[in-house]
Write a protein that holds these residues in place. Sequence first.
Motif, PDB file in Angstrom:
ATOM      1  N   ILE A   1       0.627  -1.252   0.422  1.00  0.00           N
ATOM      2  CA  ILE A   1       0.045   0.198  -0.142  1.00  0.00           C
ATOM      3  C   ILE A   1       1.196   1.374  -0.267  1.00  0.00           C
ATOM      4  CG2 ILE A   1      -1.503   1.099   1.434  1.00  0.00           C
ATOM      5  CD1 ILE A   1      -3.014  -1.858   2.338  1.00  0.00           C
ATOM      6  N   GLY A   2       1.924   1.312   1.069  1.00  0.00           N
ATOM      7  CA  GLY A   2       2.810   2.135   0.721  1.00  0.00           C
ATOM      8  C   GLY A   2       3.012   2.444  -0.728  1.00  0.00           C
ATOM      9  N   TYR A   3       4.208   1.783  -1.188  1.00  0.00           N
ATOM     10  CA  TYR A   3       4.978   1.296  -2.736  1.00  0.00           C
ATOM     11  C   TYR A   3       3.877   2.175  -3.104  1.00  0.00           C
ATOM     12  CZ  TYR A   3       8.821  -0.791  -0.747  1.00  0.00           C
ATOM     13  OH  TYR A   3       9.216  -1.169  -0.079  1.00  0.00           O
ATOM     14  N   LEU A   4       2.269   1.850  -3.211  1.00  0.00           N
ATOM     15  CA  LEU A   4       1.297   1.574  -4.310  1.00  0.00           C
ATOM     16  C   LEU A   4       1.201   3.757  -4.535  1.00  0.00           C
ATOM     17  CD1 LEU A   4      -1.415  -0.820  -3.942  1.00  0.00           C
ATOM     18  CD2 LEU A   4      -0.429  -0.360  -6.014  1.00  0.00           C
TER      19      LEU A   4
ATOM     20  N   LEU B   1       6.094  -0.478 -10.815  1.00  0.00           N
ATOM     21  CA  LEU B   1       4.919   0.043 -11.313  1.00  0.00           C
ATOM     22  C   LEU B   1       4.849   0.229 -12.222  1.00  0.00           C
ATOM     23  CD1 LEU B   1       3.900   0.296  -7.381  1.00  0.00           C
ATOM     24  CD2 LEU B   1       3.640  -1.465  -8.276  1.00  0.00           C
ATOM     25  N   SER B   2       5.829   1.256 -12.915  1.00  0.00           N
ATOM     26  CA  SER B   2       5.606   1.549 -14.140  1.00  0.00           C
ATOM     27  C   SER B   2       4.591   1.844 -14.717  1.00  0.00           C
ATOM     28  CB  SER B   2       6.567   2.466 -14.492  1.00  0.00           C
ATOM     29  OG  SER B   2       7.481   0.953 -15.017  1.00  0.00           O
ATOM     30  N   ASN B   3       4.002   0.013 -15.346  1.00  0.00           N
ATOM     31  CA  ASN B   3       3.667  -0.111 -16.500  1.00  0.00           C
ATOM     32  C   ASN B   3       1.691  -0.454 -16.266  1.00  0.00           C
ATOM     33  OD1 ASN B   3       3.472  -2.230 -14.133  1.00  0.00           O
ATOM     34  ND2 ASN B   3       3.124  -3.598 -15.943  1.00  0.00           N
ATOM     35  N   LEU B   4       1.622   0.131 -14.625  1.00  0.00           N
ATOM     36  CA  LEU B   4       0.415   0.335 -13.979  1.00  0.00           C
ATOM     37  C   LEU B   4       0.116   1.764 -14.322  1.00  0.00           C
ATOM     38  CD1 LEU B   4       0.279  -1.387 -10.387  1.00  0.00           C
ATOM     39  CD2 LEU B   4       0.027  -2.738 -12.592  1.00  0.00           C
ATOM     40  N   SER B   5      -1.744   1.540 -14.610  1.00  0.00           N
ATOM     41  CA  SER B   5      -2.121   3.339 -14.682  1.00  0.00           C
ATOM     42  C   SER B   5      -2.538   3.886 -13.419  1.00  0.00           C
ATOM     43  CB  SER B   5      -3.760   3.033 -15.616  1.00  0.00           C
ATOM     44  OG  SER B   5      -4.707   2.389 -15.027  1.00  0.00           O
ATOM     45  N   GLU B   6      -3.297   5.071 -13.425  1.00  0.00           N
ATOM     46  CA  GLU B   6      -3.154   5.775 -12.429  1.00  0.00           C
ATOM     47  C   GLU B   6      -4.884   4.528 -11.830  1.00  0.00           C
ATOM     48  OE1 GLU B   6      -3.914   9.279 -12.304  1.00  0.00           O
ATOM     49  OE2 GLU B   6      -1.871  10.347 -12.777  1.00  0.00           O
ATOM     50  N   ASP B   7      -5.140   4.184 -12.516  1.00  0.00           N
ATOM     51  CA  ASP B   7      -6.981   3.815 -11.955  1.00  0.00           C
ATOM     52  C   ASP B   7      -6.313   2.468 -11.398  1.00  0.00           C
ATOM     53  OD1 ASP B   7      -8.197   6.111 -12.305  1.00  0.00           O
ATOM     54  OD2 ASP B   7      -9.063   4.761 -15.216  1.00  0.00           O
TER      55      ASP B   7
ATOM     56  N   VAL C   1      -3.573   1.575  -9.951  1.00  0.00           N
ATOM     57  CA  VAL C   1      -3.309   1.318  -8.385  1.00  0.00           C
ATOM     58  C   VAL C   1      -4.042   2.226  -7.912  1.00  0.00           C
ATOM     59  CG1 VAL C   1      -1.312   3.336  -7.336  1.00  0.00           C
ATOM     60  CG2 VAL C   1      -0.517   2.517  -9.663  1.00  0.00           C
ATOM     61  N   ASP C   2      -4.916   2.912  -7.930  1.00  0.00           N
ATOM     62  CA  ASP C   2      -6.218   3.780  -7.147  1.00  0.00           C
ATOM     63  C   ASP C   2      -7.162   2.436  -6.790  1.00  0.00           C
ATOM     64  OD1 ASP C   2      -5.466   5.915  -7.303  1.00  0.00           O
ATOM     65  OD2 ASP C   2      -6.584   6.343  -8.421  1.00  0.00           O
ATOM     66  N   GLN C   3      -6.589   1.350  -7.589  1.00  0.00           N
ATOM     67  CA  GLN C   3      -8.106   0.104  -7.127  1.00  0.00           C
ATOM     68  C   GLN C   3      -7.367  -0.760  -6.084  1.00  0.00           C
ATOM     69  OE1 GLN C   3      -9.263  -1.675 -10.515  1.00  0.00           O
ATOM     70  NE2 GLN C   3     -11.366  -2.997  -9.742  1.00  0.00           N
ATOM     71  N   ILE C   4      -6.449  -0.816  -7.106  1.00  0.00           N
ATOM     72  CA  ILE C   4      -5.455  -2.072  -6.130  1.00  0.00           C
ATOM     73  C   ILE C   4      -5.532  -1.383  -4.389  1.00  0.00           C
ATOM     74  CG2 ILE C   4      -3.030  -3.076  -5.769  1.00  0.00           C
ATOM     75  CD1 ILE C   4      -3.093  -3.155  -9.003  1.00  0.00           C
ATOM     76  N   GLY C   5      -4.821  -0.383  -4.733  1.00  0.00           N
ATOM     77  CA  GLY C   5      -4.553   0.527  -3.420  1.00  0.00           C
ATOM     78  C   GLY C   5      -5.774   0.246  -2.435  1.00  0.00           C
ATOM     79  N   PHE C   6      -7.177   0.654  -3.139  1.00  0.00           N
ATOM     80  CA  PHE C   6      -8.241   0.786  -2.235  1.00  0.00           C
ATOM     81  C   PHE C   6      -8.697  -0.615  -2.061  1.00  0.00           C
ATOM     82  CE2 PHE C   6     -13.223  -0.444  -2.123  1.00  0.00           C
ATOM     83  CZ  PHE C   6     -13.303   0.957  -1.402  1.00  0.00           C
TER      84      PHE C   6
END
Length: 253
Positions: free
Chosen positions: A191-194, A210-216, A218-223
């Motif tokens: 979560i901290g890395y995200l 994590l550069s291949n992940l989109s902002e959406d 990242v937000d979804q995985i973090g949530f």
Amino acid sequence: METVNWPAISSTLDCLVRPVLGGPDLKLEIWCVSALSSCLSVCGHIFITTSVVTNRNLLLFCVLLLCFRPGSEEAAERCHQPLFISVLPILREGDVVLTAQPELTSPWVNAWRLSLYPCETQRLVQLDSTDDGCRRQTVKVLMAVCRLNPALRALEAAPLTNLVLHLSDSECDWSQNSLHARFQQCIAELIGYLEQGVLQSYFKPAVNLLSNLSEDQVDQIGFIHIAHITFLQEGGPAGRRRLWLCLCRPSRC
């Protein structure tokens, strides 16, 4: 692709084998004929790696085809479709492993990708052997969780492996009894890395895994992981069971 005697290979395997031309990757198309038609129950796409492409290596195709078990009527209908095999060229020099993956090295056409997977797995084995730890088991659990939950599938093996490697530098207790604690700690660290949007490669800090992940994404995985941490902290044993259910069977939560 140009020097291999494909007609000879086809006659040896009793099926039509030919290269798929025009694409950036090396792909073979196989049409099942004759006796193999009754054995081929699943048609689709297979991905293999090879360091040297020779006629002897291509005999592996026969093993791949014969490993398929006879299937249902639906499988029999699918055997009339081609089987595609992607060949991944690999160069090895000591501990250095290079792979030809245009989808990752684009737009540099002639670039090779440095694979750190052997170094990462070797490091995990080394660490676990010194204290009989559960680092590799933790990685497997994390990978299984991400594979079973559609929302987490964007997290591949590399960031999860490096996550455990980074945590190993600061955490000493990796006994089997601490597996659940290390799993919970890995989620908190992730979560901290995200939140930062950066997870550095253990052996190549300049690389952001994590550069291949989109902002959406990242937000979804973090949530999702924040919700899981809440289950673990507040729910006790029942929360851990609830967490596992939500991770592996999200449709039932």
